[in-house]
Design a protein around this motif. Structure first.
Motif, PDB file in Angstrom:
ATOM      1  N   ARG A  31       1.731   1.890  -3.551  1.00  0.00           N
ATOM      2  CA  ARG A  31       0.565   2.441  -4.254  1.00  0.00           C
ATOM      3  C   ARG A  31       0.458   3.955  -4.037  1.00  0.00           C
ATOM      4  O   ARG A  31       0.268   4.717  -4.988  1.00  0.00           O
ATOM      5  CB  ARG A  31      -0.712   1.744  -3.789  1.00  0.00           C
ATOM      6  CG  ARG A  31      -1.970   2.286  -4.455  1.00  0.00           C
ATOM      7  CD  ARG A  31      -3.216   1.487  -4.092  1.00  0.00           C
ATOM      8  NE  ARG A  31      -4.427   2.151  -4.496  1.00  0.00           N
ATOM      9  CZ  ARG A  31      -4.825   2.380  -5.740  1.00  0.00           C
ATOM     10  NH1 ARG A  31      -4.075   1.982  -6.741  1.00  0.00           N
ATOM     11  NH2 ARG A  31      -5.949   2.994  -5.996  1.00  0.00           N
ATOM     12  N   PRO A  67       0.815  -1.227   0.000  1.00  0.00           N
ATOM     13  CA  PRO A  67       0.000   0.000   0.000  1.00  0.00           C
ATOM     14  C   PRO A  67       0.849   1.277   0.000  1.00  0.00           C
ATOM     15  O   PRO A  67       0.435   2.300  -0.553  1.00  0.00           O
ATOM     16  CB  PRO A  67      -0.828  -0.118   1.289  1.00  0.00           C
ATOM     17  CG  PRO A  67      -0.867  -1.584   1.586  1.00  0.00           C
ATOM     18  CD  PRO A  67       0.475  -2.093   1.146  1.00  0.00           C
ATOM     19  N   ALA A 110      -2.258  -4.514  -2.376  1.00  0.00           N
ATOM     20  CA  ALA A 110      -2.501  -3.078  -2.519  1.00  0.00           C
ATOM     21  C   ALA A 110      -3.737  -2.739  -3.345  1.00  0.00           C
ATOM     22  O   ALA A 110      -4.188  -1.606  -3.323  1.00  0.00           O
ATOM     23  CB  ALA A 110      -1.285  -2.402  -3.150  1.00  0.00           C
TER      24      ALA A 110
END
Length: 177
Positions: free
Chosen positions: A98, A95, A124
């Motif tokens: 991302r 994440p 993610a």
């Protein structure tokens, strides 16, 4: 935790995304440092680098500052090999990647290997997608996603010639996108 720095900023054409830094690369201070890794040879042969570079921090700076190529990883925790990563590493770091990609919005997010892309997707993104080499149907924000075989010397399933072919396809996409 000592790891490799990200080479990220707005306006990059490509961001090279590995699974995670090797402890050897962290020791040496640059991405794809292990001599058996075929990244630098494939990069030079494909035309993506604009010429041959001597692997090292200076080459990373040239690629980043002059050639519009950044570097990062899905997971920032270094290990001797990617098999040492745990789900917790992916859960923590995918994440984060991302958010970095959404913030910096490179034209192309370039994942090295199926494991890097699928690990990113699993931790993610909300939905997986069917795997294929090359350009993906899915984007990350405004960024096109392109997946090439992992250049690690341990990836015997793909030759240097295979890597060069994929990197040339990426170079053509870079010229068109």
């Amino acid at each position: 935790m000592k790891t490799l720095p990200d080479y990220l900023r707005e306006g990059l054409d490509l961001v090279s995304i590995g699974i995670n830094p090797s402890t050897y690369s962290v020791e040496k201070g640059f991405y794809f440092a292990r001599p058996q890794n075929r990244f630098w040879k494939a990069l030079a042969a494909s035309g993506l680098a604009g010429g041959e570079l001597v692997p090292g921090v200076a080459a990373m700076e040239v690629l980043f500052r002059e050639r519009g190529i950044g570097f990062t990883d899905v997971v920032k925790r270094p290990s001797s090999n990617a098999a040492a990563l745990r789900d917790a590493d992916w859960e923590r770091w995918a994440p984060v990647l991302r958010r970095k990609l959404l913030r910096h919005a490179p034209r192309i997010a370039w994942f090295h290997g199926r494991a890097a892309w699928e690990g990113y997707l699993r931790f993610a993104e909300s939905e997986p997608c069917e795997f294929t080499w090359g350009r993906q149907a899915r984007r990350i924000g405004r960024s096109i996603v392109f997946v090439t075989p992992n250049p690690s010397g341990a990836n015997a399933g793909h030759s240097l010639a295979d890597l060069v072919r994929w990197y040339r396809r990426l170079a053509r996409l870079r010229g068109r996108s």
